[in-house]
Structures are given as C-alpha cells and as structure tokens.
Design a protein around this motif. Structure first.
Motif, PDB file in Angstrom:
ATOM      1  N   VAL A  61       0.838  -1.204   0.000  1.00 30.79           N
ATOM      2  CA  VAL A  61       0.000   0.000   0.000  1.00 30.79           C
ATOM      3  C   VAL A  61       0.871   1.252   0.000  1.00 30.79           C
ATOM      4  CG1 VAL A  61      -1.701   1.347   1.300  1.00 30.79           C
ATOM      5  CG2 VAL A  61      -1.982  -1.123   1.070  1.00 30.79           C
ATOM      6  N   GLU A  62       1.882   1.274   0.855  1.00 27.59           N
ATOM      7  CA  GLU A  62       2.772   2.431   0.917  1.00 27.59           C
ATOM      8  C   GLU A  62       3.476   2.662  -0.422  1.00 27.59           C
ATOM      9  OE1 GLU A  62       2.511   0.091   3.129  1.00 27.59           O
ATOM     10  OE2 GLU A  62       2.295   0.980   5.123  1.00 27.59           O
ATOM     11  N   VAL A  63       3.911   1.593  -1.064  1.00 30.86           N
ATOM     12  CA  VAL A  63       4.582   1.708  -2.363  1.00 30.86           C
ATOM     13  C   VAL A  63       3.636   2.299  -3.413  1.00 30.86           C
ATOM     14  CG1 VAL A  63       5.602   0.401  -4.274  1.00 30.86           C
ATOM     15  CG2 VAL A  63       6.223  -0.145  -1.905  1.00 30.86           C
ATOM     16  N   LEU A  64       2.407   1.801  -3.456  1.00 33.58           N
ATOM     17  CA  LEU A  64       1.443   2.285  -4.439  1.00 33.58           C
ATOM     18  C   LEU A  64       1.051   3.736  -4.167  1.00 33.58           C
ATOM     19  CD1 LEU A  64      -0.802  -0.898  -4.710  1.00 33.58           C
ATOM     20  CD2 LEU A  64       0.685   0.022  -6.493  1.00 33.58           C
ATOM     21  N   ILE A  65       0.893   4.111  -2.922  1.00 33.34           N
ATOM     22  CA  ILE A  65       0.585   5.504  -2.576  1.00 33.34           C
ATOM     23  C   ILE A  65       1.715   6.420  -3.037  1.00 33.34           C
ATOM     24  CG2 ILE A  65       0.376   7.140  -0.663  1.00 33.34           C
ATOM     25  CD1 ILE A  65      -2.217   5.748  -1.069  1.00 33.34           C
ATOM     26  N   ALA A  66       2.966   6.002  -2.804  1.00 28.23           N
ATOM     27  CA  ALA A  66       4.119   6.810  -3.225  1.00 28.23           C
ATOM     28  C   ALA A  66       4.136   6.987  -4.733  1.00 28.23           C
ATOM     29  CB  ALA A  66       5.414   6.151  -2.740  1.00 28.23           C
ATOM     30  N   ARG A  67       3.826   5.927  -5.476  1.00 35.33           N
ATOM     31  CA  ARG A  67       3.790   6.019  -6.941  1.00 35.33           C
ATOM     32  C   ARG A  67       2.677   6.946  -7.402  1.00 35.33           C
ATOM     33  NH1 ARG A  67       4.340  -0.292  -8.335  1.00 35.33           N
ATOM     34  NH2 ARG A  67       2.691   0.279  -9.800  1.00 35.33           N
ATOM     35  N   LEU A  68       1.524   6.858  -6.753  1.00 38.00           N
ATOM     36  CA  LEU A  68       0.418   7.754  -7.099  1.00 38.00           C
ATOM     37  C   LEU A  68       0.796   9.214  -6.878  1.00 38.00           C
ATOM     38  CD1 LEU A  68      -2.822   6.044  -5.722  1.00 38.00           C
ATOM     39  CD2 LEU A  68      -2.437   6.817  -8.066  1.00 38.00           C
ATOM     40  N   ARG A  69       1.383   9.491  -5.745  1.00 32.94           N
ATOM     41  CA  ARG A  69       1.770  10.870  -5.450  1.00 32.94           C
ATOM     42  C   ARG A  69       2.762  11.402  -6.486  1.00 32.94           C
ATOM     43  NH1 ARG A  69       2.383   9.902   1.053  1.00 32.94           N
ATOM     44  NH2 ARG A  69       0.392  10.852   1.686  1.00 32.94           N
ATOM     45  N   LYS A  70       3.721  10.555  -6.878  1.00 33.56           N
ATOM     46  CA  LYS A  70       4.728  10.973  -7.861  1.00 33.56           C
ATOM     47  C   LYS A  70       4.066  11.302  -9.201  1.00 33.56           C
ATOM     48  CE  LYS A  70       9.151   9.426  -9.825  1.00 33.56           C
ATOM     49  NZ  LYS A  70       8.814   9.474 -11.272  1.00 33.56           N
ATOM     50  N   LYS A  71       3.159  10.457  -9.648  1.00 30.91           N
ATOM     51  CA  LYS A  71       2.491  10.681 -10.934  1.00 30.91           C
ATOM     52  C   LYS A  71       1.598  11.920 -10.892  1.00 30.91           C
ATOM     53  CE  LYS A  71       2.645   5.901 -12.559  1.00 30.91           C
ATOM     54  NZ  LYS A  71       1.883   4.725 -13.055  1.00 30.91           N
ATOM     55  N   MET A  72       0.964  12.161  -9.758  1.00 31.56           N
ATOM     56  CA  MET A  72       0.114  13.341  -9.641  1.00 31.56           C
ATOM     57  C   MET A  72       0.957  14.617  -9.601  1.00 31.56           C
ATOM     58  SD  MET A  72      -2.648  11.624  -7.031  1.00 31.56           S
ATOM     59  CE  MET A  72      -3.575  13.101  -6.664  1.00 31.56           C
ATOM     60  N   THR A  73       2.117  14.557  -8.958  1.00 28.37           N
ATOM     61  CA  THR A  73       3.029  15.708  -8.961  1.00 28.37           C
ATOM     62  C   THR A  73       3.535  15.987 -10.365  1.00 28.37           C
ATOM     63  OG1 THR A  73       3.743  15.267  -6.691  1.00 28.37           O
ATOM     64  CG2 THR A  73       5.212  16.595  -8.056  1.00 28.37           C
ATOM     65  N   GLU A  74       3.886  14.930 -11.106  1.00 27.61           N
ATOM     66  CA  GLU A  74       4.347  15.083 -12.482  1.00 27.61           C
ATOM     67  C   GLU A  74       3.257  15.659 -13.387  1.00 27.61           C
ATOM     68  OE1 GLU A  74       5.562  11.115 -13.334  1.00 27.61           O
ATOM     69  OE2 GLU A  74       7.569  11.375 -12.465  1.00 27.61           O
ATOM     70  N   ALA A  75       1.988  15.473 -13.005  1.00 26.78           N
ATOM     71  CA  ALA A  75       0.876  16.036 -13.779  1.00 26.78           C
ATOM     72  C   ALA A  75       0.533  17.447 -13.311  1.00 26.78           C
ATOM     73  CB  ALA A  75      -0.345  15.133 -13.642  1.00 26.78           C
ATOM     74  N   ASN A  76       1.403  18.022 -12.451  1.00 24.44           N
ATOM     75  CA  ASN A  76       1.245  19.396 -11.959  1.00 24.44           C
ATOM     76  C   ASN A  76      -0.011  19.589 -11.107  1.00 24.44           C
ATOM     77  OD1 ASN A  76       3.633  20.451 -13.241  1.00 24.44           O
ATOM     78  ND2 ASN A  76       2.500  20.410 -15.191  1.00 24.44           N
ATOM     79  N   LEU A  77      -0.415  18.530 -10.429  1.00 22.66           N
ATOM     80  CA  LEU A  77      -1.539  18.638  -9.502  1.00 22.66           C
ATOM     81  C   LEU A  77      -1.025  19.038  -8.123  1.00 22.66           C
ATOM     82  CD1 LEU A  77      -3.521  15.432 -10.487  1.00 22.66           C
ATOM     83  CD2 LEU A  77      -4.363  17.779 -10.711  1.00 22.66           C
ATOM     84  N   PRO A  78      -1.830  19.733  -7.343  1.00 13.50           N
ATOM     85  CA  PRO A  78      -1.432  20.010  -5.955  1.00 13.50           C
ATOM     86  C   PRO A  78      -1.411  18.719  -5.148  1.00 13.50           C
ATOM     87  CG  PRO A  78      -3.734  20.602  -6.303  1.00 13.50           C
ATOM     88  CD  PRO A  78      -3.180  20.249  -7.662  1.00 13.50           C
ATOM     89  N   LYS A  79      -0.809  18.773  -3.978  1.00 13.12           N
ATOM     90  CA  LYS A  79      -0.793  17.583  -3.127  1.00 13.12           C
ATOM     91  C   LYS A  79      -2.220  17.289  -2.665  1.00 13.12           C
ATOM     92  CE  LYS A  79       1.346  15.467   0.932  1.00 13.12           C
ATOM     93  NZ  LYS A  79       2.298  15.634   2.057  1.00 13.12           N
ATOM     94  N   LEU A  80      -2.715  16.108  -3.051  1.00  9.56           N
ATOM     95  CA  LEU A  80      -4.093  15.742  -2.738  1.00  9.56           C
ATOM     96  C   LEU A  80      -4.197  14.524  -1.819  1.00  9.56           C
ATOM     97  CD1 LEU A  80      -5.741  16.198  -6.276  1.00  9.56           C
ATOM     98  CD2 LEU A  80      -5.899  17.741  -4.307  1.00  9.56           C
ATOM     99  N   ILE A  81      -3.184  13.653  -1.840  1.00  4.55           N
ATOM    100  CA  ILE A  81      -3.204  12.474  -0.971  1.00  4.55           C
ATOM    101  C   ILE A  81      -2.376  12.777   0.269  1.00  4.55           C
ATOM    102  CG2 ILE A  81      -2.669  10.023  -0.738  1.00  4.55           C
ATOM    103  CD1 ILE A  81      -2.946   9.730  -3.727  1.00  4.55           C
ATOM    104  N   HIS A  82      -3.032  12.824   1.407  1.00  4.53           N
ATOM    105  CA  HIS A  82      -2.380  13.183   2.660  1.00  4.53           C
ATOM    106  C   HIS A  82      -2.371  11.988   3.605  1.00  4.53           C
ATOM    107  CE1 HIS A  82      -2.765  17.331   1.262  1.00  4.53           C
ATOM    108  NE2 HIS A  82      -4.035  17.044   0.985  1.00  4.53           N
ATOM    109  N   THR A  83      -1.293  11.892   4.371  1.00  2.00           N
ATOM    110  CA  THR A  83      -1.171  10.821   5.365  1.00  2.00           C
ATOM    111  C   THR A  83      -1.698  11.290   6.702  1.00  2.00           C
ATOM    112  OG1 THR A  83       0.811   9.963   4.265  1.00  2.00           O
ATOM    113  CG2 THR A  83       0.434   9.273   6.550  1.00  2.00           C
ATOM    114  N   ARG A  84      -2.509  10.474   7.303  1.00  2.00           N
ATOM    115  CA  ARG A  84      -2.927  10.705   8.690  1.00  2.00           C
ATOM    116  C   ARG A  84      -2.221   9.641   9.525  1.00  2.00           C
ATOM    117  NH1 ARG A  84      -4.139  14.784   6.773  1.00  2.00           N
ATOM    118  NH2 ARG A  84      -6.203  15.803   6.680  1.00  2.00           N
ATOM    119  N   ARG A  85      -1.123  10.060  10.130  1.00  2.00           N
ATOM    120  CA  ARG A  85      -0.243   9.108  10.803  1.00  2.00           C
ATOM    121  C   ARG A  85      -1.018   8.273  11.828  1.00  2.00           C
ATOM    122  NH1 ARG A  85       4.848   8.743  10.277  1.00  2.00           N
ATOM    123  NH2 ARG A  85       4.973  10.812   9.315  1.00  2.00           N
TER     124      ARG A  85
END
Length: 224
Positions: free
Chosen positions: A190-214
């Motif tokens: 899950v952590e690996v897939l979340i990291a990949r999603l965040r990277k792809k969304m950043t590359e698409a110039n989207l703001p940070k949308l997936i946030h971690t609630r520790r």
C-alpha cells in the motif's frame, strides 16, 4: 473495489468473476450459501452479487441475514427466478437490484458499477477534486484534459480514496479492497502504491491531494 460473488453454477461463476476482475474489481467467489455467509462475516464488500438458488443456504435467507447486520452493502440479485412475486420478495428482503438469467456480461458490469458508486453516495461516474478527475466508468484519471497513466492497482487505490473523498481510509481497508481472500501480498504494498500515485500526480502538476494521517491512514482532499 472488492466484491463477493455467490453463484453455484461453476462455469457461470468463473465467467462472471473473470469479467468483473477484468473490469478492475477484486472478487471473492463461492458457490455455497454457508461459505458465502462466512465471507460476509469476515470481510467488507462494496457489492455482493448473489444467486438465490444455492446449496446449503437459500440466497434469500443469506440476504435476510446480511441485512440484519449490514444495511449499507449493496446487493445485486442474479437469478433464474423471474416471477414478479419472487422479484418483489428479493427487493423486500433488501436487494438493491435484480437481474434475471440469462443476461449480458456487459450489463452485469454496468449494474455493479452503478451500485458501487451508489454505496458511497455518488451518482456520477466522474469524480473531480482539486483539478483531478477520476472516471469510475472508464477507469481513467486525468489532470484537466491531460491523462495520468495508472496501473490497475494504482487506479483502484485512487478510486477508493475518491469514493471516500475527504474521509480517512485506513491502510487495512485499502489492502482489503485490493486483494481477494487467497492473496498473500507484501506488507508494504500500500505504501509503495501511494508513493507512486503521489509521484504521478506531482508530475501532472496537480497540488498535493493524498495526505497521510499518521496512525490512521490516507485521505484525498484539497486541504492537508
């Protein structure tokens, strides 16, 4: 999204399960009513696809027991019983939709898609948040008009976060929706897939949308 398919005809069940998996769903399947009830007690499902004529426990009995404990899981009854009385009985017991055999597999997928969205209170196939568009029907994501290329699992996580947007989704809930009962996956997937999603969304110039609630999980939101 994770589904439970309870259908006693082996060939039909395998065909239905394969079609639903190709459409992006995770599927637990059984041909036995008692085992179906066990699955329902042990797992969470977005939709249950339920035949009525089952060995060991009738489908209507299974539906009735489900509804005494769970008012939210959507249930699609799929059966050869086509009399008006039986349809009415199924709906009164708590079915959300009803399909009579034989049916087109495309219709099965379409009805499951509608019930999946409805179970989260969403009635449109496209979900928009912070410039991100997730189309649950086409299974695509985009930043405005620019497509974001995602793997099937990446999309499944993003879809779940979008359907439960602005709600914290635990790592355990994400894992459970990604894999069927027999899967033995790496603990950090899950952590690996979340990291990949965040990277792809950043590359698409989207703001940070997936946030971690520790200690709790992840949330899809425009605010941190």
């Amino acid at each position: 999204m994770k589904l439970l398919l309870v259908e006693d005809k082996d060939i039909l069940r395998k065909t239905m399960a394969e079609t639903l998996r190709k459409s992006g769903y995770t599927v637990d399947e059984t041909g036995d009513g008692n085992e179906g009830l066990w699955f329902l007690r042990e797992n969470k499902y977005a939709v249950v696809v339920l035949d009525l004529g089952l060995p060991s426990r009738d489908g209507l009995e299974l539906l009735s027991e489900l509804r005494t404990r769970d008012k939210e899981t959507s249930v699609l009854v799929v059966t050869a019983r086509d009399s008006i009385d039986e349809k009415v009985q199924g709906l009164r017991e708590g079915a959300d939709d009803y399909m009579v055999k034989p049916f087109a597999l495309e219709e099965l997928v379409a009805r499951v898609q509608v019930l999946t969205r409805r179970s989260f209170g969403i009635h449109k196939s496209a979900i928009e948040i912070g410039g991100l568009v997730i189309d649950t029907l086409k299974r695509t994501a985009s930043a405005g008009e620019t497509p974001i290329k995602l793997t099937a699992m990446e999309f499944s996580i993003l879809e779940l976060l979008a359907l439960k947007r602005r709600q914290v989704v635990s790592r355990a809930d994400i894992w459970e929706q990604l894999y069927d009962f027999d899967t033995d996956a790496d603990s950090n997937v899950v952590e690996v897939l979340i990291a990949r999603l965040r990277k792809k969304m950043t590359e698409a110039n989207l703001p940070k949308l997936i946030h971690t609630r520790r200690g709790s999980g992840y949330i899809l939101d425009t605010e941190s």
